[in-house]
Each structure stands twice: as C-alpha cells, then as structure tokens.
Design an enzyme around this catalytic site. Structure first.
Site, PDB file in Angstrom:
ATOM      1  N   ARG A 116     -15.695  -4.072  18.829  1.00 23.67           N
ATOM      2  CA  ARG A 116     -16.032  -2.666  19.091  1.00 23.67           C
ATOM      3  C   ARG A 116     -16.832  -2.023  17.955  1.00 23.67           C
ATOM      4  O   ARG A 116     -16.509  -2.196  16.788  1.00 23.67           O
ATOM      5  CB  ARG A 116     -14.746  -1.862  19.326  1.00 23.67           C
ATOM      6  CG  ARG A 116     -14.995  -0.368  19.477  1.00 23.67           C
ATOM      7  CD  ARG A 116     -13.944   0.288  20.274  1.00 23.67           C
ATOM      8  NE  ARG A 116     -12.687   0.448  19.549  1.00 23.67           N
ATOM      9  CZ  ARG A 116     -11.630   1.058  20.056  1.00 23.67           C
ATOM     10  NH1 ARG A 116     -11.665   1.534  21.292  1.00 23.67           N
ATOM     11  NH2 ARG A 116     -10.522   1.155  19.359  1.00 23.67           N
ATOM     12  N   LYS A 138     -10.406   3.197  27.374  1.00 20.37           N
ATOM     13  CA  LYS A 138     -10.184   4.640  27.571  1.00 20.37           C
ATOM     14  C   LYS A 138     -11.416   5.458  27.186  1.00 20.37           C
ATOM     15  O   LYS A 138     -11.850   6.321  27.932  1.00 20.37           O
ATOM     16  CB  LYS A 138      -9.004   5.134  26.721  1.00 20.37           C
ATOM     17  CG  LYS A 138      -7.653   4.700  27.195  1.00 20.37           C
ATOM     18  CD  LYS A 138      -6.552   5.495  26.511  1.00 20.37           C
ATOM     19  CE  LYS A 138      -6.526   5.352  25.003  1.00 20.37           C
ATOM     20  NZ  LYS A 138      -6.189   4.010  24.504  1.00 20.37           N
ATOM     21  N   ARG A 154       1.301  10.367  23.618  1.00 23.16           N
ATOM     22  CA  ARG A 154       1.544   8.973  23.253  1.00 23.16           C
ATOM     23  C   ARG A 154       3.027   8.697  23.061  1.00 23.16           C
ATOM     24  O   ARG A 154       3.398   7.551  22.774  1.00 23.16           O
ATOM     25  CB  ARG A 154       0.846   8.679  21.935  1.00 23.16           C
ATOM     26  CG  ARG A 154      -0.461   7.887  22.060  1.00 23.16           C
ATOM     27  CD  ARG A 154      -1.001   7.718  20.668  1.00 23.16           C
ATOM     28  NE  ARG A 154      -1.955   6.677  20.464  1.00 23.16           N
ATOM     29  CZ  ARG A 154      -3.280   6.823  20.578  1.00 23.16           C
ATOM     30  NH1 ARG A 154      -3.786   7.935  21.005  1.00 23.16           N
ATOM     31  NH2 ARG A 154      -4.073   5.829  20.278  1.00 23.16           N
ATOM     32  N   ARG A 158     -14.618   1.106  13.375  1.00 21.27           N
ATOM     33  CA  ARG A 158     -13.520   1.972  12.964  1.00 21.27           C
ATOM     34  C   ARG A 158     -12.643   1.269  11.933  1.00 21.27           C
ATOM     35  O   ARG A 158     -12.408   0.073  12.034  1.00 21.27           O
ATOM     36  CB  ARG A 158     -12.663   2.331  14.192  1.00 21.27           C
ATOM     37  CG  ARG A 158     -13.184   3.524  14.946  1.00 21.27           C
ATOM     38  CD  ARG A 158     -12.490   3.719  16.262  1.00 21.27           C
ATOM     39  NE  ARG A 158     -11.028   3.689  16.221  1.00 21.27           N
ATOM     40  CZ  ARG A 158     -10.253   4.015  17.252  1.00 21.27           C
ATOM     41  NH1 ARG A 158     -10.804   4.402  18.394  1.00 21.27           N
ATOM     42  NH2 ARG A 158      -8.948   3.953  17.165  1.00 21.27           N
ATOM     43  N   ARG A 198      -0.823  -0.790  16.194  1.00 23.86           N
ATOM     44  CA  ARG A 198      -1.148   0.112  17.308  1.00 23.86           C
ATOM     45  C   ARG A 198      -0.597  -0.421  18.621  1.00 23.86           C
ATOM     46  O   ARG A 198      -0.096   0.342  19.456  1.00 23.86           O
ATOM     47  CB  ARG A 198      -2.670   0.308  17.397  1.00 23.86           C
ATOM     48  CG  ARG A 198      -3.187   1.227  16.303  1.00 23.86           C
ATOM     49  CD  ARG A 198      -4.634   0.987  15.968  1.00 23.86           C
ATOM     50  NE  ARG A 198      -5.531   1.383  17.024  1.00 23.86           N
ATOM     51  CZ  ARG A 198      -6.765   0.891  17.179  1.00 23.86           C
ATOM     52  NH1 ARG A 198      -7.226  -0.031  16.359  1.00 23.86           N
ATOM     53  NH2 ARG A 198      -7.520   1.321  18.150  1.00 23.86           N
TER      54      ARG A 198
HETATM   55  P1  AMP Z   1      -7.380   6.546  19.367  1.00 23.61           P
HETATM   56  O1  AMP Z   1      -8.791   6.914  19.058  1.00 23.61           O
HETATM   57  O2  AMP Z   1      -6.865   7.205  20.593  1.00 23.61           O
HETATM   58  O3  AMP Z   1      -7.164   5.062  19.365  1.00 23.61           O
HETATM   59  O4  AMP Z   1      -6.489   7.118  18.159  1.00 23.61           O
HETATM   60  C1  AMP Z   1      -6.695   6.700  16.814  1.00 23.61           C
HETATM   61  C2  AMP Z   1      -5.482   7.017  15.970  1.00 23.61           C
HETATM   62  O5  AMP Z   1      -5.265   8.443  15.912  1.00 23.61           O
HETATM   63  C3  AMP Z   1      -4.168   6.438  16.464  1.00 23.61           C
HETATM   64  O6  AMP Z   1      -3.981   5.080  16.100  1.00 23.61           O
HETATM   65  C4  AMP Z   1      -3.164   7.377  15.754  1.00 23.61           C
HETATM   66  O7  AMP Z   1      -3.092   7.072  14.391  1.00 23.61           O
HETATM   67  C5  AMP Z   1      -3.859   8.725  15.893  1.00 23.61           C
HETATM   68  N1  AMP Z   1      -3.494   9.400  17.157  1.00 23.61           N
HETATM   69  C6  AMP Z   1      -4.330   9.667  18.214  1.00 23.61           C
HETATM   70  N2  AMP Z   1      -3.675  10.293  19.195  1.00 23.61           N
HETATM   71  C7  AMP Z   1      -2.389  10.417  18.781  1.00 23.61           C
HETATM   72  C8  AMP Z   1      -1.213  10.962  19.369  1.00 23.61           C
HETATM   73  N3  AMP Z   1      -1.214  11.495  20.606  1.00 23.61           N
HETATM   74  N4  AMP Z   1      -0.063  10.922  18.637  1.00 23.61           N
HETATM   75  C9  AMP Z   1      -0.031  10.405  17.402  1.00 23.61           C
HETATM   76  N5  AMP Z   1      -1.092   9.854  16.792  1.00 23.61           N
HETATM   77  C10 AMP Z   1      -2.276   9.859  17.470  1.00 23.61           C
END
Ligand code: AMP
Length: 215
Positions: free
Chosen positions: A128, A14, A89, A161, A172
């Site tokens: 990553r 993504k 999400r 990360r 996740r």
């Molecule tokens: P990402 O960078 O998109 O993988 O997001 C990293 C983390 O941020 C996720 O594992 C969640 O803990 C939090 N997060 C990001 N977007 C959302 C969302 N739409 N709803 C809830 N938690 C989120």
C-alpha cells in the site's frame, strides 16, 4: 438519507471503497485514521499525544476518539448523510455513537462490512502507498498509480504509512479481532449489517454497493 458506517479489517479496502461511496453519493467521508494522521502531521497537541499509539498500531482511547467524532458529525455538512470510516472500532465507541447520534440528529442507518482473509490483508498492506494530501490509496502490485509514486488525483508524491509494517499490522489485526469484530454481531442484532466479500474486483464490489445503496 445515508448515515453509513464502513467496517473491515486493516487492508480490506475501506479507504478505496469509502472514497468511491463518498463521491458517488456526495457524502462527507469521515475517516478517524485520516483525522489522527492530520493531527500528527500538524504537530498539534492531539497529534503529539497519539503519535506513538498510532504508529505502533494501537488504538487511541475511546474517550478522545468519541469526542472528536461527535464534534465532526455535528457539523452542518453531515446533516444530509455521512460515511464513517474506521469508527466505531470498539463496543464502547458503538454505544457512545448510539447515544449521541440521535441526540445530534445523526443516527446510523446502515453498516457496510468488508470481509477479507488475513493472508490477503498482509500482502495488500505491504504494497500500500497513500497520498498524504487527499488520502487516496494505491498498491504497488495490484492498484498502481498512473505515474509511479504520484497520486492520480492531486499529483502529490505517495508515501508508505508508518503503521504499514509487519509488526504494526499484527497489532492492528489483533485489535481488530479482539475489539472491532464483536461489533459485527452488535450491528447484526440491530438489523443494520450488510457484509461484502472484500476479495472481489473493485468494479464488482461497486455494482454490489450500487444494488444496496441505490443509483
Ligand atoms: P485507519 O486509517 O483507519 O487504519 O486508522 C489508523 C490508526 O488510527 C489506527 O491503527 C488507530 O491507531 C487510530 N484509529 C483510527 N480510528 C480509530 C478508532 N475509532 N479508535 C481508536 N483508534 C483509532
């Protein structure tokens, strides 16, 4: 106008494709994950509140997330289109966006879903490395930066990360399957869903995206 949601499991690509789409079509790239990571890095009240949840791979509450996204989308730079990465999400987040989107003139008109089998995801996540400054993503095995450990775009040292470890990844992926995957059906019914094979080489994926979005 392109008001796009980008979806896919963790590690599907993504971030990489979002960066390309945003550059190509001059859209603001709105990543809720980046917004949460920035809040954590700045040590703000929001950052401290969500730190443990995010680092362990859990989901931040729908209420907090929706409030943040509504405020961000309301800004003038989103008036001519935007790319949402990592939101919605959950079904309640999608319902909220469906309600506030038209209200603030930001109705979604396209959903891009990147599909990828879980064995590919886990190896991508393990390799990553990301840029803490500009958000660019690399991989020590498959997408190395030009200079080891350094971001190609802004020269910042790359990091891993905190949630890119096996335990957080499992949480996740479980969250994705349980809470996010149902959104595919939701957007299919709305006639907005376009699915892509996330195992394709990046250039092939980009030409498929060009075919969908126009040049
Ligand atoms: P990402 O960078 O998109 O993988 O997001 C990293 C983390 O941020 C996720 O594992 C969640 O803990 C939090 N997060 C990001 N977007 C959302 C969302 N739409 N709803 C809830 N938690 C989120």
């Amino acid at each position: 106008m392109l008001n796009i949601i980008l979806m896919g499991p963790p590690g599907a690509g993504k971030g990489t494709h979002a960066k390309w789409i945003a550059d190509q079509y001059k859209l603001p790239h709105i990543s809720t994950g980046d917004m949460f990571r920035e809040a954590m890095a700045s040590g703000s009240e929001l950052g401290n509140k969500i730190k443990d949840i995010v680092n362990s791979g859990g989901l931040v509450s729908d209420e907090l997330t929706c409030e943040l996204v509504k405020e961000r989308l309301s800004r003038p730079d989103c008036a001519n289109g935007y790319l949402l990465d990592g939101f919605p999400r959950t079904i309640p987040q999608a319902e909220a966006l469906k309600a506030f989107g038209p209200e603030i003139g930001r109705e979604v008109n396209l959903v891009i879903d990147i599909e990828c089998p879980s064995e590919v995801l886990i190896s991508r996540i393990a390799g990553r490395r990301v840029c803490p400054k500009c958000g660019a993503s690399f991989n020590v095995n498959t997408m190395k930066p030009k200079k080891e450990g350094i971001c190609d775009y802004c020269g910042t040292p790359l990091i891993q990360r905190k949630d890119d470890n096996v335990d957080s990844f499992k949480v996740r992926l479980e969250n994705y399957t349980k809470s996010t995957e149902p959104l595919l059906d939701y957007y299919k019914k709305e006639g907005l869903l376009h699915s892509f094979d996330g195992t394709l080489p990046i250039l092939n994926m980009q030409s498929e995206l060009l075919a969908l979005l126009g040049k």
